[in-house]
Design an enzyme around this catalytic site. Structure first.
Site, mmCIF file in Angstrom:
data_model
loop_
_atom_site.group_PDB
_atom_site.id
_atom_site.type_symbol
_atom_site.label_atom_id
_atom_site.label_comp_id
_atom_site.label_asym_id
_atom_site.label_seq_id
_atom_site.Cartn_x
_atom_site.Cartn_y
_atom_site.Cartn_z
ATOM 1 N N ALA A 9 -8.642 -15.065 46.515
ATOM 2 C CA ALA A 9 -8.594 -15.543 47.907
ATOM 3 C C ALA A 9 -8.145 -16.996 48.022
ATOM 4 O O ALA A 9 -8.528 -17.857 47.228
ATOM 5 C CB ALA A 9 -9.933 -15.385 48.609
ATOM 6 N N GLY A 10 -7.318 -17.244 49.028
ATOM 7 C CA GLY A 10 -6.914 -18.598 49.379
ATOM 8 C C GLY A 10 -5.636 -19.095 48.747
ATOM 9 O O GLY A 10 -5.156 -20.176 49.084
ATOM 10 N N LYS B 100 -15.067 -3.823 43.787
ATOM 11 C CA LYS B 100 -14.936 -5.229 44.168
ATOM 12 C C LYS B 100 -15.942 -5.457 45.290
ATOM 13 O O LYS B 100 -15.778 -4.963 46.403
ATOM 14 C CB LYS B 100 -13.521 -5.551 44.631
ATOM 15 C CG LYS B 100 -13.325 -7.010 45.037
ATOM 16 C CD LYS B 100 -11.850 -7.289 45.327
ATOM 17 C CE LYS B 100 -11.651 -8.753 45.694
ATOM 18 N NZ LYS B 100 -12.055 -9.031 47.099
ATOM 19 N N GLY C 211 -7.068 -15.682 53.103
ATOM 20 C CA GLY C 211 -5.915 -15.765 53.982
ATOM 21 C C GLY C 211 -5.528 -17.158 54.427
ATOM 22 O O GLY C 211 -4.602 -17.323 55.225
ATOM 23 N N ASN D 129 -3.138 -11.020 48.022
ATOM 24 C CA ASN D 129 -2.718 -10.024 48.992
ATOM 25 C C ASN D 129 -1.873 -10.674 50.081
ATOM 26 O O ASN D 129 -0.656 -10.500 50.153
ATOM 27 C CB ASN D 129 -3.919 -9.299 49.578
ATOM 28 C CG ASN D 129 -3.543 -8.089 50.411
ATOM 29 O OD1 ASN D 129 -4.384 -7.290 50.778
ATOM 30 N ND2 ASN D 129 -2.277 -7.882 50.728
ATOM 31 N N THR D 130 -2.515 -11.491 50.929
ATOM 32 C CA THR D 130 -1.842 -12.041 52.102
ATOM 33 C C THR D 130 -0.600 -12.851 51.738
ATOM 34 O O THR D 130 0.430 -12.754 52.420
ATOM 35 C CB THR D 130 -2.811 -12.919 52.910
ATOM 36 O OG1 THR D 130 -4.017 -12.194 53.150
ATOM 37 C CG2 THR D 130 -2.208 -13.310 54.246
#
Length: 260
Positions: free
Chosen positions: A184-185, A96, A157, A206-207
């Site tokens: 992401a986001g 990645k 995040g 993830n976050t």
């Protein structure tokens, strides 16, 4: 099933391995998500010593496919070096690829990203580039040999969800043969469902899971949202309309309700 280069994976949810309250919660969250692919930072592994070995053991216990990343790299040289180290450590050609341009937004350095992708592809890597929603950048990455493209929904995040919906839809329309993963986001299960409804092949999180009050329950919620969004896309969503359209037939309406 979704195809990542020459491999077919059953889960359309990819999950990160950082930021969890504890290793046990990380393991339980990944299991509950049903994810087959887990991203891992080489920097965490290389710098962790004994702790890094323990972390790697936890990941191996899960029986998942590891997708190492170049998180934190801010130059082409650094990203390429990190990718080569990851290949040696994890025994995989998958990487990645992240090349970050700005510390505040963590926005990808798209020029450096394309250059690094070209170098790594020629060296036998199968690159998963983290990029913006810009179509021209995505096309350059495809020209560089990438068969998977990972545009962001919003800054890493931020939990803002899909900010540039039309741009992401354009990517899907223009790159029908490329595996597209929103990365992401995303902050809520509904965000993941929206990405899947656009026809994206998968999402990476993830976050949003790791920082939830109950990461394990949130992992389950995202799993269900991804399944629902994909099923909705495959079922064929009706298009939006500017005006109302009655859902109840007028045939058989009592005459006193009829419009003269």
């Amino acid at each position: 099933m979704v195809k990542f280069y020459d491999r077919e994976i059953s889960s359309r949810l990819l999950i990160g391995s950082a930021l969890y309250p504890s290793p046990a919660i990380m393991q339980d969250s990944i299991r509950e998500s049903g994810a087959d692919i887990v991203t891992v930072s080489l920097r965490r592994e290389a710098a962790g010593g004994k702790a890094g070995d323990q972390f790697w053991s936890l990941i191996r216990e899960l029986g998942v496919t590891v997708l190492p990343n170049t998180a934190g790299c801010r130059s082409v040289r650094e990203a390429v070096t990190t990718a080569k180290l990851a290949r040696e450590l994890f025994g995989t050609a998958w990487i990645k690829l992240e090349v970050i341009a700005d510390n505040d937004t963590l926005q990808p350095d798209v020029v450096g990203l394309v250059e690094a992708a070209q170098i790594l592809t020629k060296d036998g890597f199968e690159v998963f580039p983290y990029c913006t929603e810009d179509l021209s950048v995505a096309m350059r990455l495809v020209d560089a040999g990438c068969r998977v493209i990972m545009p962001w929904a919003a800054p890493i995040g931020s939990a803002r969800g899909i900010v540039a919906r039309d741009a992401l839809k354009l990517l899907r329309d223009r790159l029908p043969d490329i595996t597209l993963v929103v990365d992401a986001g995303l902050g809520a299960p509904s965000h993941a469902a929206e990405a899947m409804e656009l026809g994206y092949d998968a999402v990476l999180l993830n976050t949003a899971i790791a920082k939830a009050e109950d990461p394990v329950a949130m992992a389950r919620a995202f799993k269900l949202a991804v399944e629902a969004g994909r099923t909705g896309f495959e079922a064929g969503l009706m298009g939006a309309r500017d005006f109302a359209s009655p859902s109840t037939p007028v045939i058989g309406t009592p005459f006193w309700h009829a419009v003269s």
